[in-house]
Design a protein around this motif. Structure first.
Motif, PDB file in Angstrom:
ATOM      1  N   LEU A 103      55.490  47.521  38.378  1.00 51.71           N
ATOM      2  CA  LEU A 103      54.204  47.727  37.716  1.00 51.71           C
ATOM      3  C   LEU A 103      53.831  46.541  36.825  1.00 51.71           C
ATOM      4  O   LEU A 103      52.649  46.252  36.636  1.00 51.71           O
ATOM      5  CB  LEU A 103      54.263  49.018  36.902  1.00 51.71           C
ATOM      6  CG  LEU A 103      52.971  49.704  36.554  1.00 51.71           C
ATOM      7  CD1 LEU A 103      52.130  49.944  37.788  1.00 51.71           C
ATOM      8  CD2 LEU A 103      53.263  51.017  35.858  1.00 51.71           C
ATOM      9  N   VAL A 104      54.820  45.865  36.278  1.00 54.12           N
ATOM     10  CA  VAL A 104      54.555  44.670  35.463  1.00 54.12           C
ATOM     11  C   VAL A 104      53.793  43.639  36.292  1.00 54.12           C
ATOM     12  O   VAL A 104      52.805  43.060  35.822  1.00 54.12           O
ATOM     13  CB  VAL A 104      55.873  44.066  34.921  1.00 54.12           C
ATOM     14  CG1 VAL A 104      55.658  42.671  34.378  1.00 54.12           C
ATOM     15  CG2 VAL A 104      56.456  44.953  33.851  1.00 54.12           C
ATOM     16  N   TRP A 105      54.235  43.414  37.516  1.00 57.78           N
ATOM     17  CA  TRP A 105      53.581  42.419  38.365  1.00 57.78           C
ATOM     18  C   TRP A 105      52.168  42.847  38.757  1.00 57.78           C
ATOM     19  O   TRP A 105      51.235  42.044  38.734  1.00 57.78           O
ATOM     20  CB  TRP A 105      54.427  42.153  39.613  1.00 57.78           C
ATOM     21  CG  TRP A 105      55.671  41.414  39.272  1.00 57.78           C
ATOM     22  CD1 TRP A 105      56.926  41.940  39.156  1.00 57.78           C
ATOM     23  CD2 TRP A 105      55.778  40.031  38.960  1.00 57.78           C
ATOM     24  NE1 TRP A 105      57.814  40.953  38.797  1.00 57.78           N
ATOM     25  CE2 TRP A 105      57.125  39.766  38.673  1.00 57.78           C
ATOM     26  CE3 TRP A 105      54.864  38.982  38.896  1.00 57.78           C
ATOM     27  CZ2 TRP A 105      57.587  38.511  38.332  1.00 57.78           C
ATOM     28  CZ3 TRP A 105      55.327  37.730  38.560  1.00 57.78           C
ATOM     29  CH2 TRP A 105      56.666  37.503  38.283  1.00 57.78           C
ATOM     30  N   VAL A 106      52.030  44.107  39.125  1.00 56.18           N
ATOM     31  CA  VAL A 106      50.713  44.616  39.532  1.00 56.18           C
ATOM     32  C   VAL A 106      49.739  44.574  38.358  1.00 56.18           C
ATOM     33  O   VAL A 106      48.617  44.072  38.465  1.00 56.18           O
ATOM     34  CB  VAL A 106      50.841  46.050  40.093  1.00 56.18           C
ATOM     35  CG1 VAL A 106      49.469  46.676  40.296  1.00 56.18           C
ATOM     36  CG2 VAL A 106      51.621  46.046  41.386  1.00 56.18           C
ATOM     37  N   HIS A 107      50.172  45.125  37.230  1.00 48.32           N
ATOM     38  CA  HIS A 107      49.306  45.163  36.050  1.00 48.32           C
ATOM     39  C   HIS A 107      49.001  43.749  35.555  1.00 48.32           C
ATOM     40  O   HIS A 107      47.859  43.473  35.175  1.00 48.32           O
ATOM     41  CB  HIS A 107      49.969  45.987  34.940  1.00 48.32           C
ATOM     42  CG  HIS A 107      49.068  46.264  33.785  1.00 48.32           C
ATOM     43  ND1 HIS A 107      48.150  47.284  33.803  1.00 48.32           N
ATOM     44  CD2 HIS A 107      48.923  45.652  32.590  1.00 48.32           C
ATOM     45  CE1 HIS A 107      47.486  47.285  32.662  1.00 48.32           C
ATOM     46  NE2 HIS A 107      47.941  46.316  31.902  1.00 48.32           N
ATOM     47  N   GLY A 108      49.998  42.894  35.566  1.00 43.51           N
ATOM     48  CA  GLY A 108      49.783  41.519  35.109  1.00 43.51           C
ATOM     49  C   GLY A 108      48.770  40.779  35.969  1.00 43.51           C
ATOM     50  O   GLY A 108      47.900  40.073  35.456  1.00 43.51           O
ATOM     51  N   ALA A 109      48.863  40.955  37.278  1.00 41.52           N
ATOM     52  CA  ALA A 109      47.951  40.241  38.174  1.00 41.52           C
ATOM     53  C   ALA A 109      46.559  40.855  38.199  1.00 41.52           C
ATOM     54  O   ALA A 109      45.551  40.141  38.123  1.00 41.52           O
ATOM     55  CB  ALA A 109      48.533  40.223  39.589  1.00 41.52           C
ATOM     56  N   LEU A 110      46.490  42.197  38.308  1.00 40.12           N
ATOM     57  CA  LEU A 110      45.196  42.841  38.529  1.00 40.12           C
ATOM     58  C   LEU A 110      44.472  43.273  37.261  1.00 40.12           C
ATOM     59  O   LEU A 110      43.264  43.494  37.296  1.00 40.12           O
ATOM     60  CB  LEU A 110      45.379  44.061  39.446  1.00 40.12           C
ATOM     61  CG  LEU A 110      45.843  43.752  40.863  1.00 40.12           C
ATOM     62  CD1 LEU A 110      46.032  45.046  41.647  1.00 40.12           C
ATOM     63  CD2 LEU A 110      44.876  42.831  41.576  1.00 40.12           C
ATOM     64  N   ARG A 111      45.189  43.427  36.159  1.00 41.18           N
ATOM     65  CA  ARG A 111      44.524  43.858  34.932  1.00 41.18           C
ATOM     66  C   ARG A 111      44.515  42.804  33.837  1.00 41.18           C
ATOM     67  O   ARG A 111      43.789  42.943  32.865  1.00 41.18           O
ATOM     68  CB  ARG A 111      45.202  45.116  34.383  1.00 41.18           C
ATOM     69  CG  ARG A 111      44.936  46.370  35.167  1.00 41.18           C
ATOM     70  CD  ARG A 111      43.677  47.044  34.687  1.00 41.18           C
ATOM     71  NE  ARG A 111      43.318  48.162  35.521  1.00 41.18           N
ATOM     72  CZ  ARG A 111      43.147  49.396  35.081  1.00 41.18           C
ATOM     73  NH1 ARG A 111      43.333  49.662  33.810  1.00 41.18           N
ATOM     74  NH2 ARG A 111      42.789  50.339  35.904  1.00 41.18           N
ATOM     75  N   VAL A 112      45.336  41.762  33.987  1.00 41.74           N
ATOM     76  CA  VAL A 112      45.363  40.724  32.952  1.00 41.74           C
ATOM     77  C   VAL A 112      44.836  39.398  33.504  1.00 41.74           C
ATOM     78  O   VAL A 112      43.806  38.898  33.058  1.00 41.74           O
ATOM     79  CB  VAL A 112      46.781  40.562  32.355  1.00 41.74           C
ATOM     80  CG1 VAL A 112      46.818  39.433  31.351  1.00 41.74           C
ATOM     81  CG2 VAL A 112      47.237  41.859  31.698  1.00 41.74           C
ATOM     82  N   VAL A 113      45.529  38.830  34.469  1.00 41.02           N
ATOM     83  CA  VAL A 113      45.170  37.494  34.961  1.00 41.02           C
ATOM     84  C   VAL A 113      43.807  37.494  35.653  1.00 41.02           C
ATOM     85  O   VAL A 113      42.933  36.684  35.325  1.00 41.02           O
ATOM     86  CB  VAL A 113      46.272  36.943  35.897  1.00 41.02           C
ATOM     87  CG1 VAL A 113      45.853  35.621  36.493  1.00 41.02           C
ATOM     88  CG2 VAL A 113      47.578  36.798  35.137  1.00 41.02           C
ATOM     89  N   GLY A 114      43.608  38.401  36.615  1.00 37.59           N
ATOM     90  CA  GLY A 114      42.331  38.450  37.335  1.00 37.59           C
ATOM     91  C   GLY A 114      41.129  38.664  36.424  1.00 37.59           C
ATOM     92  O   GLY A 114      40.176  37.880  36.447  1.00 37.59           O
ATOM     93  N   PRO A 115      41.124  39.717  35.594  1.00 34.74           N
ATOM     94  CA  PRO A 115      39.992  39.926  34.693  1.00 34.74           C
ATOM     95  C   PRO A 115      39.802  38.810  33.649  1.00 34.74           C
ATOM     96  O   PRO A 115      38.674  38.511  33.281  1.00 34.74           O
ATOM     97  CB  PRO A 115      40.315  41.256  34.011  1.00 34.74           C
ATOM     98  CG  PRO A 115      41.105  41.988  35.030  1.00 34.74           C
ATOM     99  CD  PRO A 115      41.951  40.925  35.676  1.00 34.74           C
ATOM    100  N   LEU A 116      40.894  38.195  33.190  1.00 37.75           N
ATOM    101  CA  LEU A 116      40.727  37.090  32.237  1.00 37.75           C
ATOM    102  C   LEU A 116      40.039  35.898  32.900  1.00 37.75           C
ATOM    103  O   LEU A 116      39.176  35.255  32.288  1.00 37.75           O
ATOM    104  CB  LEU A 116      42.073  36.673  31.651  1.00 37.75           C
ATOM    105  CG  LEU A 116      42.625  37.573  30.556  1.00 37.75           C
ATOM    106  CD1 LEU A 116      44.011  37.105  30.122  1.00 37.75           C
ATOM    107  CD2 LEU A 116      41.699  37.633  29.356  1.00 37.75           C
ATOM    108  N   ILE A 117      40.400  35.610  34.149  1.00 33.68           N
ATOM    109  CA  ILE A 117      39.732  34.530  34.876  1.00 33.68           C
ATOM    110  C   ILE A 117      38.260  34.875  35.080  1.00 33.68           C
ATOM    111  O   ILE A 117      37.378  34.037  34.876  1.00 33.68           O
ATOM    112  CB  ILE A 117      40.446  34.256  36.216  1.00 33.68           C
ATOM    113  CG1 ILE A 117      41.816  33.644  35.962  1.00 33.68           C
ATOM    114  CG2 ILE A 117      39.604  33.356  37.115  1.00 33.68           C
ATOM    115  CD1 ILE A 117      42.693  33.551  37.185  1.00 33.68           C
ATOM    116  N   ASP A 118      37.985  36.115  35.470  1.00 33.73           N
ATOM    117  CA  ASP A 118      36.594  36.542  35.648  1.00 33.73           C
ATOM    118  C   ASP A 118      35.823  36.464  34.341  1.00 33.73           C
ATOM    119  O   ASP A 118      34.659  36.050  34.310  1.00 33.73           O
ATOM    120  CB  ASP A 118      36.539  37.960  36.208  1.00 33.73           C
ATOM    121  CG  ASP A 118      37.035  38.037  37.631  1.00 33.73           C
ATOM    122  OD1 ASP A 118      37.015  37.001  38.329  1.00 33.73           O
ATOM    123  OD2 ASP A 118      37.444  39.134  38.060  1.00 33.73           O
TER     124      ASP A 118
END
Length: 151
Positions: free
Chosen positions: A48-63
């Motif tokens: 879940l760390v990887w999923v949450h990190g990629a889809l809820r942190v990194v992706g939205p921060l880039i957007d």
């Protein structure tokens, strides 16, 4: 609703929606696994760390960076922040009645949208650290936390 008032390409907004929706489905499935399946809670949290990190942190921060950058550029960048009205008010950020001038004076939906994105990004980063902490805990501790309802 506020996102429709921005100058950002709809593909950025679609990417943001897909990230949030996909991660929401995976988070829900993970919660189901933690509650009803007999799987390793530590393993679920580690994935879940990887999923949450990629889809809820990194992706939205880039957007968020793309959205804010586009709005900032469309309003004239640093020169458009205060230049036109600032000179008329003696170089102060307040007008005659104490109201802000320049870029900060515009009362539009994008300001609310920027604040909402900031708060949501802050929550997502916070929950990332919570999930990461759970992933690093010993399995017995995580099992106890899940069993007693301290989620």
């Amino acid at each position: 609703l506020c996102s429709t008032q921005t100058q950002v390409d709809f593909r950025v907004l679609c990417h943001l929606c897909i990230c949030i929706d996909a991660s929401g489905a995976i988070l829900g499935y993970s919660k189901f696994l933690l509650r009803y399946a007999h799987v390793s809670t530590t393993l679920v949290y580690q994935r879940l760390v990887w999923v949450h990190g990629a889809l809820r942190v990194v992706g939205p921060l880039i957007d968020t960076v793309l959205i804010v950058h586009r709005e900032f550029v469309s309003r004239g960048g640093f020169a458009g922040l205060m230049d036109p009205l600032l000179a008329q008010h003696g170089g102060h950020l307040s007008g005659a009645e104490g109201h802000p001038v320049g870029f900060f004076a515009q009362n539009d939906p994008t300001q609310l949208y920027f604040w909402a994105m900031t708060v949501l990004n802050a929550f997502n980063v916070y929950f990332f650290f919570v999930i990461r902490t759970r992933a690093r805990m010993p399995r017995q501790v995580v099992d106890t936390l899940e069993r007693t309802g301290c989620s």
